[in-house]
Scaffold this motif. Structure first.
Motif, PDB file in Angstrom:
ATOM      1  N   PRO A   3       1.095  -1.448  -0.087  1.00  0.00           N
ATOM      2  CA  PRO A   3      -0.098  -0.095  -0.023  1.00  0.00           C
ATOM      3  C   PRO A   3       0.708   1.194  -0.010  1.00  0.00           C
ATOM      4  CG  PRO A   3       0.162  -1.046   2.188  1.00  0.00           C
ATOM      5  CD  PRO A   3       0.862  -1.947   1.299  1.00  0.00           C
ATOM      6  N   ASP A   4       0.300   2.156  -0.648  1.00  0.00           N
ATOM      7  CA  ASP A   4       1.285   3.600  -0.556  1.00  0.00           C
ATOM      8  C   ASP A   4       1.332   3.986   0.870  1.00  0.00           C
ATOM      9  OD1 ASP A   4       1.172   3.837  -3.432  1.00  0.00           O
ATOM     10  OD2 ASP A   4      -0.916   4.550  -3.495  1.00  0.00           O
ATOM     11  N   VAL A   5       2.228   4.823   1.413  1.00  0.00           N
ATOM     12  CA  VAL A   5       2.605   5.344   2.461  1.00  0.00           C
ATOM     13  C   VAL A   5       2.486   6.774   2.131  1.00  0.00           C
ATOM     14  CG1 VAL A   5       4.061   5.602   4.346  1.00  0.00           C
ATOM     15  CG2 VAL A   5       3.707   3.473   3.442  1.00  0.00           C
ATOM     16  N   ALA A   6       1.426   7.475   2.626  1.00  0.00           N
ATOM     17  CA  ALA A   6       1.255   8.867   2.202  1.00  0.00           C
ATOM     18  C   ALA A   6       0.536   9.826   2.778  1.00  0.00           C
ATOM     19  CB  ALA A   6       0.750   9.076   0.478  1.00  0.00           C
ATOM     20  N   ALA A   7       0.399  10.861   2.941  1.00  0.00           N
ATOM     21  CA  ALA A   7      -0.464  12.074   3.577  1.00  0.00           C
ATOM     22  C   ALA A   7      -0.217  13.106   2.839  1.00  0.00           C
ATOM     23  CB  ALA A   7      -0.049  12.187   5.028  1.00  0.00           C
ATOM     24  N   PRO A   8      -1.142  14.055   2.996  1.00  0.00           N
ATOM     25  CA  PRO A   8      -1.018  15.307   2.069  1.00  0.00           C
ATOM     26  C   PRO A   8      -0.122  16.262   2.597  1.00  0.00           C
ATOM     27  CG  PRO A   8      -3.397  14.794   2.669  1.00  0.00           C
ATOM     28  CD  PRO A   8      -2.440  13.933   3.479  1.00  0.00           C
ATOM     29  N   GLY A   9       0.670  16.837   1.723  1.00  0.00           N
ATOM     30  CA  GLY A   9       1.651  17.887   2.188  1.00  0.00           C
ATOM     31  C   GLY A   9       3.202  17.422   2.827  1.00  0.00           C
ATOM     32  N   LEU A  10       3.424  16.251   2.460  1.00  0.00           N
ATOM     33  CA  LEU A  10       4.728  15.729   2.933  1.00  0.00           C
ATOM     34  C   LEU A  10       5.920  16.458   2.225  1.00  0.00           C
ATOM     35  CD1 LEU A  10       3.954  11.749   2.515  1.00  0.00           C
ATOM     36  CD2 LEU A  10       3.934  13.148   4.804  1.00  0.00           C
ATOM     37  N   ARG A  11       6.858  16.161   2.969  1.00  0.00           N
ATOM     38  CA  ARG A  11       8.119  17.135   2.242  1.00  0.00           C
ATOM     39  C   ARG A  11       8.522  16.403   1.200  1.00  0.00           C
ATOM     40  NH1 ARG A  11      13.098  16.641   5.728  1.00  0.00           N
ATOM     41  NH2 ARG A  11      12.288  14.775   6.361  1.00  0.00           N
ATOM     42  N   THR A  12       8.652  14.938   0.896  1.00  0.00           N
ATOM     43  CA  THR A  12       8.562  14.034  -0.211  1.00  0.00           C
ATOM     44  C   THR A  12       7.885  12.957  -0.093  1.00  0.00           C
ATOM     45  OG1 THR A  12      10.342  13.714  -1.899  1.00  0.00           O
ATOM     46  CG2 THR A  12      10.669  13.079   0.429  1.00  0.00           C
ATOM     47  N   ILE A  13       7.741  12.349  -1.551  1.00  0.00           N
ATOM     48  CA  ILE A  13       7.370  10.786  -1.512  1.00  0.00           C
ATOM     49  C   ILE A  13       8.510  10.301  -2.338  1.00  0.00           C
ATOM     50  CG2 ILE A  13       5.782   9.552  -2.375  1.00  0.00           C
ATOM     51  CD1 ILE A  13       3.350  11.542  -1.683  1.00  0.00           C
ATOM     52  N   ILE A  14       8.958   9.120  -2.000  1.00  0.00           N
ATOM     53  CA  ILE A  14       9.776   8.405  -2.930  1.00  0.00           C
ATOM     54  C   ILE A  14       9.150   7.343  -3.289  1.00  0.00           C
ATOM     55  CG2 ILE A  14      11.991   7.002  -2.743  1.00  0.00           C
ATOM     56  CD1 ILE A  14      12.736   8.645  -0.056  1.00  0.00           C
ATOM     57  N   CYS A  15       9.421   7.190  -4.818  1.00  0.00           N
ATOM     58  CA  CYS A  15       8.810   6.328  -5.444  1.00  0.00           C
ATOM     59  C   CYS A  15       9.565   5.297  -6.246  1.00  0.00           C
ATOM     60  CB  CYS A  15       8.270   6.997  -6.943  1.00  0.00           C
ATOM     61  SG  CYS A  15       7.341   5.858  -7.845  1.00  0.00           S
ATOM     62  N   GLY A  16       9.520   3.891  -5.911  1.00  0.00           N
ATOM     63  CA  GLY A  16      10.420   2.783  -6.516  1.00  0.00           C
ATOM     64  C   GLY A  16       9.595   2.371  -7.723  1.00  0.00           C
ATOM     65  N   THR A  17      10.409   1.374  -8.527  1.00  0.00           N
ATOM     66  CA  THR A  17       9.537   0.723  -9.610  1.00  0.00           C
ATOM     67  C   THR A  17       8.574  -0.237  -9.061  1.00  0.00           C
ATOM     68  OG1 THR A  17      11.858   0.850 -10.756  1.00  0.00           O
ATOM     69  CG2 THR A  17      10.143  -0.555 -11.652  1.00  0.00           C
ATOM     70  N   ALA A  18       8.745  -1.041  -8.396  1.00  0.00           N
ATOM     71  CA  ALA A  18       7.869  -2.103  -8.128  1.00  0.00           C
ATOM     72  C   ALA A  18       8.262  -2.685  -6.813  1.00  0.00           C
ATOM     73  CB  ALA A  18       7.597  -3.367  -9.114  1.00  0.00           C
ATOM     74  N   ALA A  19       7.433  -3.443  -5.851  1.00  0.00           N
ATOM     75  CA  ALA A  19       7.980  -4.330  -4.778  1.00  0.00           C
ATOM     76  C   ALA A  19       8.958  -5.245  -5.379  1.00  0.00           C
ATOM     77  CB  ALA A  19       6.894  -4.760  -4.067  1.00  0.00           C
ATOM     78  N   GLY A  20       9.940  -5.471  -4.512  1.00  0.00           N
ATOM     79  CA  GLY A  20      10.739  -6.564  -4.878  1.00  0.00           C
ATOM     80  C   GLY A  20      10.097  -7.860  -4.217  1.00  0.00           C
ATOM     81  N   ARG A  21      10.688  -8.913  -4.745  1.00  0.00           N
ATOM     82  CA  ARG A  21      10.258 -10.327  -4.184  1.00  0.00           C
ATOM     83  C   ARG A  21      10.178 -10.248  -2.519  1.00  0.00           C
ATOM     84  NH1 ARG A  21      14.128 -12.521  -6.959  1.00  0.00           N
ATOM     85  NH2 ARG A  21      13.428 -11.969  -9.239  1.00  0.00           N
ATOM     86  N   ARG A  22      11.172  -9.852  -1.781  1.00  0.00           N
ATOM     87  CA  ARG A  22      11.039 -10.217  -0.473  1.00  0.00           C
ATOM     88  C   ARG A  22      10.288  -9.128   0.173  1.00  0.00           C
ATOM     89  NH1 ARG A  22      11.076 -13.264   3.621  1.00  0.00           N
ATOM     90  NH2 ARG A  22      12.461 -12.636   5.243  1.00  0.00           N
ATOM     91  N   SER A  23       9.852  -7.937  -0.440  1.00  0.00           N
ATOM     92  CA  SER A  23       9.311  -6.956   0.024  1.00  0.00           C
ATOM     93  C   SER A  23       7.748  -7.276  -0.037  1.00  0.00           C
ATOM     94  CB  SER A  23       9.297  -5.547  -0.660  1.00  0.00           C
ATOM     95  OG  SER A  23      10.758  -5.016  -0.313  1.00  0.00           O
TER      96      SER A  23
END
Length: 170
Positions: A3-23
């Motif tokens: 699931p996204d980890v997000a809230a309005p107005g954050l300093r930043t959001i970091i975006c990966g490509t896709a979840a790895g197998r272990r993740s």
């Protein structure tokens, strides 16, 4: 997958490509063996204390969110089907949460989102939003690892005012 980890107005959001197998197995961001994500956050000055796999909620309290360009799939970049990448979903996500900046954890996510064959590391601007392309923290990307770019991003991020939300005492 994650699931996204997000809230309005954050300093930043970091975006990966896709979840790895272990993740995907653990339901936690950047959980793969050799992934440098959690340790580099503190070393590069993005957060004031060391964090580890499973600290997504703590990361959010420091004004940093997480997402992926391809949701609902997992694996290494070469295993992700082209149709799984969803730039339209990510644009809507950014419009909804309106972070002060945005960062790609790796060139692959940036290239696929921007629709370009090549992209360099460092800051760019996208419709007035400061966007950073950072070296991938994946253990599979050790050959292009450059913590200096993460440190520059940390310096940039520290200049964005953010206060920790109050936690109700109960």
């Amino acid at each position: 997958m994650l699931p996204d980890v997000a809230a309005p107005g954050l300093r930043t959001i970091i975006c990966g490509t896709a979840a790895g197998r272990r993740s995907a197995e653990l339901g936690r961001y950047y959980a793969g063996p050799g992934n440098k994500f959690w340790p580099v956050l503190h070393r590069a000055g993005l957060v004031p204390e060391a964090l580890a796999v499973g600290d997504e909620a703590r990361l959010l309290r420091f004004g940093i969110g997480l997402t992926d360009l391809a949701k609902g799939v997992s694996g290494g970049d070469a295993e992700i089907p082209v149709q799984a990448y969803d730039p339209a979903r990510l644009r809507a996500f950014l419009a909804r949460y309106r972070p002060h900046s945005f960062a790609f954890n790796g060139k692959n996510a940036a290239r696929r989102f921007l629709g370009v064959p090549r992209v360099g590391f460092g800051p760019i601007e996208l419709d007035g939003l400061p966007v950073w392309v950072l070296p991938s923290t994946s253990g599979a990307a050790n050959g292009v690892w450059d913590e200096g770019i993460w440190r520059a991003f940390g310096t940039f991020l520290r200049a964005i005012p953010f206060s920790l939300p109050e936690i109700p005492r109960g």
